[in-house]
Design an enzyme around this catalytic site. Structure first.
Site, short mmCIF file in Angstrom:
data_model
loop_
_atom_site.label_atom_id
_atom_site.label_comp_id
_atom_site.label_asym_id
_atom_site.label_seq_id
_atom_site.Cartn_x
_atom_site.Cartn_y
_atom_site.Cartn_z
N ASN A 198 0.82 -1.21 0.00
CA ASN A 198 0.00 0.00 0.00
C ASN A 198 0.86 1.26 0.00
OD1 ASN A 198 -2.60 -1.11 -0.06
ND2 ASN A 198 -2.63 -1.44 2.15
N ASP A 230 -5.88 -7.23 5.98
CA ASP A 230 -5.19 -8.13 5.04
C ASP A 230 -5.23 -9.58 5.51
OD1 ASP A 230 -3.59 -7.77 7.25
OD2 ASP A 230 -1.71 -7.71 6.15
#
Length: 307
Positions: A198, A230
Protein backbone atom coordinates in the site's frame (compact mmCIF):
# COMPACT_ATOMS: atom_id res chain seq x y z
CA UNK A 1 -32.03 -22.27 4.85
CA UNK A 2 -32.62 -25.75 6.28
CA UNK A 3 -34.05 -24.36 9.51
CA UNK A 4 -36.39 -22.02 7.61
CA UNK A 5 -37.57 -24.82 5.34
CA UNK A 6 -38.25 -27.04 8.35
CA UNK A 7 -40.36 -24.32 10.02
CA UNK A 8 -42.37 -23.66 6.87
CA UNK A 9 -42.91 -27.36 6.15
CA UNK A 10 -44.14 -27.81 9.71
CA UNK A 11 -46.55 -24.90 9.32
CA UNK A 12 -47.73 -26.28 5.97
CA UNK A 13 -48.40 -29.65 7.58
CA UNK A 14 -50.51 -28.03 10.30
CA UNK A 15 -52.47 -26.01 7.73
CA UNK A 16 -53.22 -29.18 5.80
CA UNK A 17 -54.46 -30.94 8.95
CA UNK A 18 -56.67 -28.00 9.95
CA UNK A 19 -58.18 -27.70 6.47
CA UNK A 20 -58.89 -31.44 6.40
CA UNK A 21 -60.55 -31.30 9.81
CA UNK A 22 -62.71 -28.39 8.72
CA UNK A 23 -63.91 -30.01 5.48
CA UNK A 24 -66.37 -32.76 4.74
CA UNK A 25 -64.39 -35.34 2.76
CA UNK A 26 -65.08 -38.84 1.58
CA UNK A 27 -62.82 -41.61 2.94
CA UNK A 28 -60.92 -41.72 -0.36
CA UNK A 29 -60.29 -37.99 -0.35
CA UNK A 30 -59.26 -38.09 3.29
CA UNK A 31 -56.75 -40.74 2.32
CA UNK A 32 -55.31 -38.44 -0.36
CA UNK A 33 -55.09 -35.55 2.08
CA UNK A 34 -53.46 -37.85 4.60
CA UNK A 35 -50.87 -38.84 2.02
CA UNK A 36 -50.04 -35.20 1.31
CA UNK A 37 -49.75 -34.42 5.03
CA UNK A 38 -47.56 -37.51 5.51
CA UNK A 39 -45.29 -36.35 2.67
CA UNK A 40 -44.76 -32.93 4.21
CA UNK A 41 -44.20 -34.53 7.62
CA UNK A 42 -41.51 -36.83 6.22
CA UNK A 43 -39.87 -33.86 4.48
CA UNK A 44 -39.82 -32.01 7.81
CA UNK A 45 -38.21 -34.97 9.59
CA UNK A 46 -35.60 -35.27 6.83
CA UNK A 47 -34.78 -31.56 7.06
CA UNK A 48 -34.36 -31.70 10.83
CA UNK A 49 -32.23 -34.85 10.86
CA UNK A 50 -30.07 -34.72 7.72
CA UNK A 51 -30.97 -31.38 6.13
CA UNK A 52 -27.51 -29.84 6.61
CA UNK A 53 -25.94 -32.67 4.62
CA UNK A 54 -28.37 -32.47 1.71
CA UNK A 55 -27.13 -30.91 -1.57
CA UNK A 56 -28.59 -27.52 -2.40
CA UNK A 57 -30.36 -28.98 -5.43
CA UNK A 58 -32.32 -31.30 -3.17
CA UNK A 59 -33.47 -28.33 -1.09
CA UNK A 60 -34.49 -26.48 -4.24
CA UNK A 61 -36.39 -29.58 -5.31
CA UNK A 62 -38.29 -29.59 -2.02
CA UNK A 63 -39.39 -26.01 -2.63
CA UNK A 64 -40.47 -26.80 -6.19
CA UNK A 65 -42.25 -29.98 -5.14
CA UNK A 66 -44.21 -28.02 -2.54
CA UNK A 67 -46.05 -26.13 -5.28
CA UNK A 68 -47.18 -29.40 -6.83
CA UNK A 69 -48.40 -30.70 -3.45
CA UNK A 70 -50.36 -27.49 -2.88
CA UNK A 71 -51.91 -27.71 -6.34
CA UNK A 72 -52.85 -31.34 -5.74
CA UNK A 73 -54.48 -30.51 -2.41
CA UNK A 74 -56.47 -27.66 -4.00
CA UNK A 75 -57.73 -30.01 -6.73
CA UNK A 76 -59.45 -32.17 -4.10
CA UNK A 77 -63.11 -31.07 -3.90
CA UNK A 78 -63.08 -28.76 -0.87
CA UNK A 79 -65.06 -25.69 0.03
CA UNK A 80 -63.78 -22.65 -1.93
CA UNK A 81 -62.62 -21.01 1.31
CA UNK A 82 -60.52 -24.09 2.17
CA UNK A 83 -59.02 -24.12 -1.32
CA UNK A 84 -58.02 -20.45 -1.03
CA UNK A 85 -56.54 -21.12 2.43
CA UNK A 86 -54.36 -23.85 0.91
CA UNK A 87 -53.42 -21.54 -1.95
CA UNK A 88 -52.03 -19.08 0.63
CA UNK A 89 -49.30 -21.65 1.31
CA UNK A 90 -47.77 -20.31 -1.90
CA UNK A 91 -46.43 -17.55 0.35
CA UNK A 92 -44.01 -20.07 1.85
CA UNK A 93 -42.60 -20.89 -1.58
CA UNK A 94 -42.23 -17.19 -2.35
CA UNK A 95 -40.33 -16.53 0.89
CA UNK A 96 -38.01 -19.52 0.44
CA UNK A 97 -37.25 -18.83 -3.21
CA UNK A 98 -36.71 -15.07 -2.92
CA UNK A 99 -34.68 -15.23 0.27
CA UNK A 100 -32.33 -18.12 -0.47
CA UNK A 101 -32.06 -18.54 -4.24
CA UNK A 102 -30.44 -16.47 -6.97
CA UNK A 103 -32.74 -14.24 -9.00
CA UNK A 104 -33.20 -16.61 -12.00
CA UNK A 105 -33.89 -19.61 -9.74
CA UNK A 106 -36.23 -17.57 -7.53
CA UNK A 107 -38.20 -16.27 -10.52
CA UNK A 108 -38.50 -19.81 -11.86
CA UNK A 109 -39.83 -21.15 -8.56
CA UNK A 110 -42.29 -18.28 -8.10
CA UNK A 111 -43.64 -18.49 -11.65
CA UNK A 112 -43.88 -22.26 -11.41
CA UNK A 113 -45.78 -21.91 -8.14
CA UNK A 114 -48.18 -19.40 -9.68
CA UNK A 115 -48.89 -21.65 -12.66
CA UNK A 116 -49.50 -24.72 -10.51
CA UNK A 117 -51.61 -23.05 -7.80
CA UNK A 118 -53.54 -20.64 -10.06
CA UNK A 119 -54.23 -23.39 -12.56
CA UNK A 120 -55.57 -25.68 -9.84
CA UNK A 121 -57.79 -22.89 -8.44
CA UNK A 122 -59.21 -21.95 -11.85
CA UNK A 123 -59.84 -25.54 -12.89
CA UNK A 124 -62.09 -25.97 -9.86
CA UNK A 125 -64.53 -23.47 -11.36
CA UNK A 126 -65.80 -22.20 -7.99
CA UNK A 127 -63.07 -19.65 -7.22
CA UNK A 128 -63.58 -16.38 -9.14
CA UNK A 129 -60.77 -15.07 -11.30
CA UNK A 130 -60.59 -11.74 -9.35
CA UNK A 131 -59.97 -13.73 -6.16
CA UNK A 132 -57.12 -15.59 -7.84
CA UNK A 133 -55.66 -12.31 -9.14
CA UNK A 134 -55.95 -10.74 -5.68
CA UNK A 135 -53.99 -13.66 -4.24
CA UNK A 136 -51.35 -13.25 -6.97
CA UNK A 137 -51.04 -9.53 -6.21
CA UNK A 138 -50.30 -10.27 -2.57
CA UNK A 139 -47.75 -12.91 -3.53
CA UNK A 140 -45.96 -10.63 -6.00
CA UNK A 141 -45.69 -7.88 -3.38
CA UNK A 142 -44.37 -10.43 -0.88
CA UNK A 143 -41.81 -11.65 -3.42
CA UNK A 144 -40.51 -8.13 -4.13
CA UNK A 145 -40.23 -7.19 -0.46
CA UNK A 146 -38.59 -10.52 0.51
CA UNK A 147 -36.07 -10.28 -2.33
CA UNK A 148 -35.09 -6.72 -1.40
CA UNK A 149 -34.71 -7.63 2.27
CA UNK A 150 -32.62 -10.67 1.34
CA UNK A 151 -30.27 -8.55 -0.75
CA UNK A 152 -29.87 -6.09 2.13
CA UNK A 153 -29.18 -8.92 4.56
CA UNK A 154 -26.62 -10.34 2.16
CA UNK A 155 -24.87 -6.98 1.99
CA UNK A 156 -24.60 -6.93 5.78
CA UNK A 157 -22.66 -10.20 5.76
CA UNK A 158 -20.33 -9.70 2.78
CA UNK A 159 -17.16 -7.71 2.23
CA UNK A 160 -17.83 -4.82 -0.20
CA UNK A 161 -14.43 -5.06 -1.94
CA UNK A 162 -13.95 -8.79 -2.45
CA UNK A 163 -17.55 -9.99 -2.27
CA UNK A 164 -16.43 -12.68 0.18
CA UNK A 165 -18.28 -13.34 3.45
CA UNK A 166 -17.16 -10.88 6.10
CA UNK A 167 -16.12 -11.63 9.67
CA UNK A 168 -19.72 -11.67 10.88
CA UNK A 169 -20.73 -14.28 8.30
CA UNK A 170 -17.58 -16.30 9.01
CA UNK A 171 -18.30 -16.34 12.74
CA UNK A 172 -21.82 -17.65 12.08
CA UNK A 173 -20.50 -20.40 9.81
CA UNK A 174 -17.77 -21.24 12.33
CA UNK A 175 -20.32 -21.71 15.10
CA UNK A 176 -22.24 -24.14 12.87
CA UNK A 177 -19.03 -26.01 12.06
CA UNK A 178 -18.09 -26.39 15.73
CA UNK A 179 -21.59 -27.57 16.66
CA UNK A 180 -21.63 -30.04 13.77
CA UNK A 181 -18.94 -32.14 15.44
CA UNK A 182 -17.34 -33.35 12.20
CA UNK A 183 -13.58 -33.58 11.79
CA UNK A 184 -12.75 -30.16 10.35
CA UNK A 185 -10.20 -27.37 10.44
CA UNK A 186 -9.92 -23.61 10.21
CA UNK A 187 -7.08 -21.52 8.84
CA UNK A 188 -6.03 -17.89 9.16
CA UNK A 189 -4.19 -16.43 6.17
CA UNK A 190 -2.29 -13.16 6.43
CA UNK A 191 -0.72 -11.26 3.54
CA UNK A 192 3.00 -10.72 4.06
CA UNK A 193 4.28 -7.12 3.85
CA UNK A 194 0.85 -5.84 2.79
CA UNK A 195 1.47 -2.41 4.33
CA UNK A 196 4.54 -2.02 2.16
CA UNK A 197 2.46 -2.74 -0.96
CA UNK A 198 0.00 0.00 0.00
CA UNK A 199 2.78 2.44 0.88
CA UNK A 200 4.91 1.90 -2.22
CA UNK A 201 2.41 0.99 -4.96
CA UNK A 202 -0.76 2.58 -3.60
CA UNK A 203 -4.01 1.30 -2.20
CA UNK A 204 -5.30 0.26 -5.62
CA UNK A 205 -2.41 -2.19 -5.89
CA UNK A 206 -3.25 -3.48 -2.42
CA UNK A 207 -6.89 -3.94 -3.46
CA UNK A 208 -5.80 -5.95 -6.50
CA UNK A 209 -3.84 -8.30 -4.24
CA UNK A 210 -6.88 -8.76 -1.99
CA UNK A 211 -9.03 -9.53 -5.03
CA UNK A 212 -6.52 -12.13 -6.22
CA UNK A 213 -6.84 -13.95 -2.92
CA UNK A 214 -10.64 -13.73 -3.15
CA UNK A 215 -10.58 -15.41 -6.59
CA UNK A 216 -8.60 -18.47 -5.48
CA UNK A 217 -10.17 -21.84 -6.29
CA UNK A 218 -11.51 -23.53 -3.17
CA UNK A 219 -12.16 -27.22 -2.54
CA UNK A 220 -15.77 -28.35 -2.30
CA UNK A 221 -17.45 -27.27 0.92
CA UNK A 222 -14.73 -24.79 1.94
CA UNK A 223 -15.55 -21.20 2.85
CA UNK A 224 -13.14 -18.29 2.50
CA UNK A 225 -13.91 -15.01 4.26
CA UNK A 226 -12.21 -11.66 4.62
CA UNK A 227 -11.53 -11.58 8.32
CA UNK A 228 -10.38 -7.98 8.35
CA UNK A 229 -7.71 -5.83 6.72
CA UNK A 230 -5.19 -8.13 5.04
CA UNK A 231 -6.31 -11.26 6.90
CA UNK A 232 -8.51 -14.02 5.52
CA UNK A 233 -10.14 -16.94 7.32
CA UNK A 234 -10.86 -20.35 5.83
CA UNK A 235 -13.23 -23.11 6.93
CA UNK A 236 -12.32 -26.63 5.84
CA UNK A 237 -15.17 -29.01 6.73
CA UNK A 238 -14.15 -32.67 6.65
CA UNK A 239 -10.42 -31.91 6.48
CA UNK A 240 -7.99 -32.22 9.37
CA UNK A 241 -4.30 -32.44 10.11
CA UNK A 242 -2.01 -32.99 7.14
CA UNK A 243 -4.91 -32.89 4.68
CA UNK A 244 -5.94 -29.43 5.88
CA UNK A 245 -2.34 -28.17 5.71
CA UNK A 246 -1.94 -29.58 2.19
CA UNK A 247 -5.16 -27.86 1.13
CA UNK A 248 -3.91 -24.49 2.34
CA UNK A 249 -0.57 -25.03 0.55
CA UNK A 250 -2.46 -25.70 -2.70
CA UNK A 251 -4.26 -22.40 -2.26
CA UNK A 252 -0.95 -20.62 -1.71
CA UNK A 253 0.44 -22.23 -4.87
CA UNK A 254 -2.35 -20.58 -6.89
CA UNK A 255 -1.15 -17.15 -5.73
CA UNK A 256 2.28 -16.89 -7.30
CA UNK A 257 3.98 -13.70 -6.19
CA UNK A 258 1.65 -13.17 -3.24
CA UNK A 259 3.26 -13.88 0.13
CA UNK A 260 1.01 -15.59 2.66
CA UNK A 261 1.58 -16.72 6.23
CA UNK A 262 -0.99 -19.24 7.39
CA UNK A 263 -2.00 -20.91 10.63
CA UNK A 264 -4.17 -24.04 10.66
CA UNK A 265 -6.03 -25.53 13.61
CA UNK A 266 -8.11 -28.70 13.78
CA UNK A 267 -11.47 -28.67 15.55
CA UNK A 268 -11.26 -30.46 18.91
CA UNK A 269 -14.20 -32.06 20.73
CA UNK A 270 -15.64 -29.78 23.40
CA UNK A 271 -13.69 -26.77 22.16
CA UNK A 272 -15.39 -23.42 21.65
CA UNK A 273 -15.09 -21.40 18.46
CA UNK A 274 -13.07 -18.76 20.34
CA UNK A 275 -10.59 -21.36 21.59
CA UNK A 276 -10.26 -22.81 18.09
CA UNK A 277 -9.51 -19.40 16.59
CA UNK A 278 -6.95 -18.63 19.29
CA UNK A 279 -5.04 -21.76 18.35
CA UNK A 280 -5.22 -20.87 14.66
CA UNK A 281 -3.97 -17.38 15.48
CA UNK A 282 -1.11 -18.88 17.48
CA UNK A 283 -0.14 -21.03 14.49
CA UNK A 284 -0.27 -17.94 12.26
CA UNK A 285 2.02 -16.09 14.66
CA UNK A 286 4.42 -19.06 14.55
CA UNK A 287 4.43 -18.93 10.73
CA UNK A 288 5.36 -15.25 10.80
CA UNK A 289 8.02 -15.79 13.45
CA UNK A 290 9.56 -18.61 11.37
CA UNK A 291 10.17 -16.28 8.44
CA UNK A 292 6.73 -15.84 6.80
CA UNK A 293 5.54 -17.53 3.62
CA UNK A 294 4.74 -20.68 5.62
CA UNK A 295 1.81 -22.82 6.73
CA UNK A 296 1.99 -23.84 10.39
CA UNK A 297 -0.28 -26.37 12.07
CA UNK A 298 -1.44 -25.84 15.67
CA UNK A 299 -0.38 -29.13 17.25
CA UNK A 300 1.53 -30.43 20.22
CA UNK A 301 4.30 -31.65 17.90
CA UNK A 302 6.32 -29.32 15.66
CA UNK A 303 4.62 -28.67 12.32
CA UNK A 304 6.44 -29.09 9.10
CA UNK A 305 6.93 -26.17 6.75
CA UNK A 306 7.51 -26.37 3.05
CA UNK A 307 9.04 -22.98 2.53
Amino acid sequence: MVETLAVLFTAGTLVGILVALGSELSPTRRLVVGGIVASTSLATVALVTVGRRLPRRVLEGLVGGSALLIALAIAIPLEPSSAVALACLLAFIVVDACYFFSRPVAVGHVLGGFLAVDGSLLLRGDVPLPTVLALDTIMVALAVVTYRLARRASGASSDPLTGLPNRRAFDDALQDLVRDGRTSSVALLDLDHFKEINDTAGHEAGDRVLLRVAEVQLPAGALLARHGGDEFALLLPGRAGEEAVATVWRMCDQLAGVGLSCGVAEVRAGESAAQLMRRADGALYAAKAAGRGRVEFAATTPSRGRR
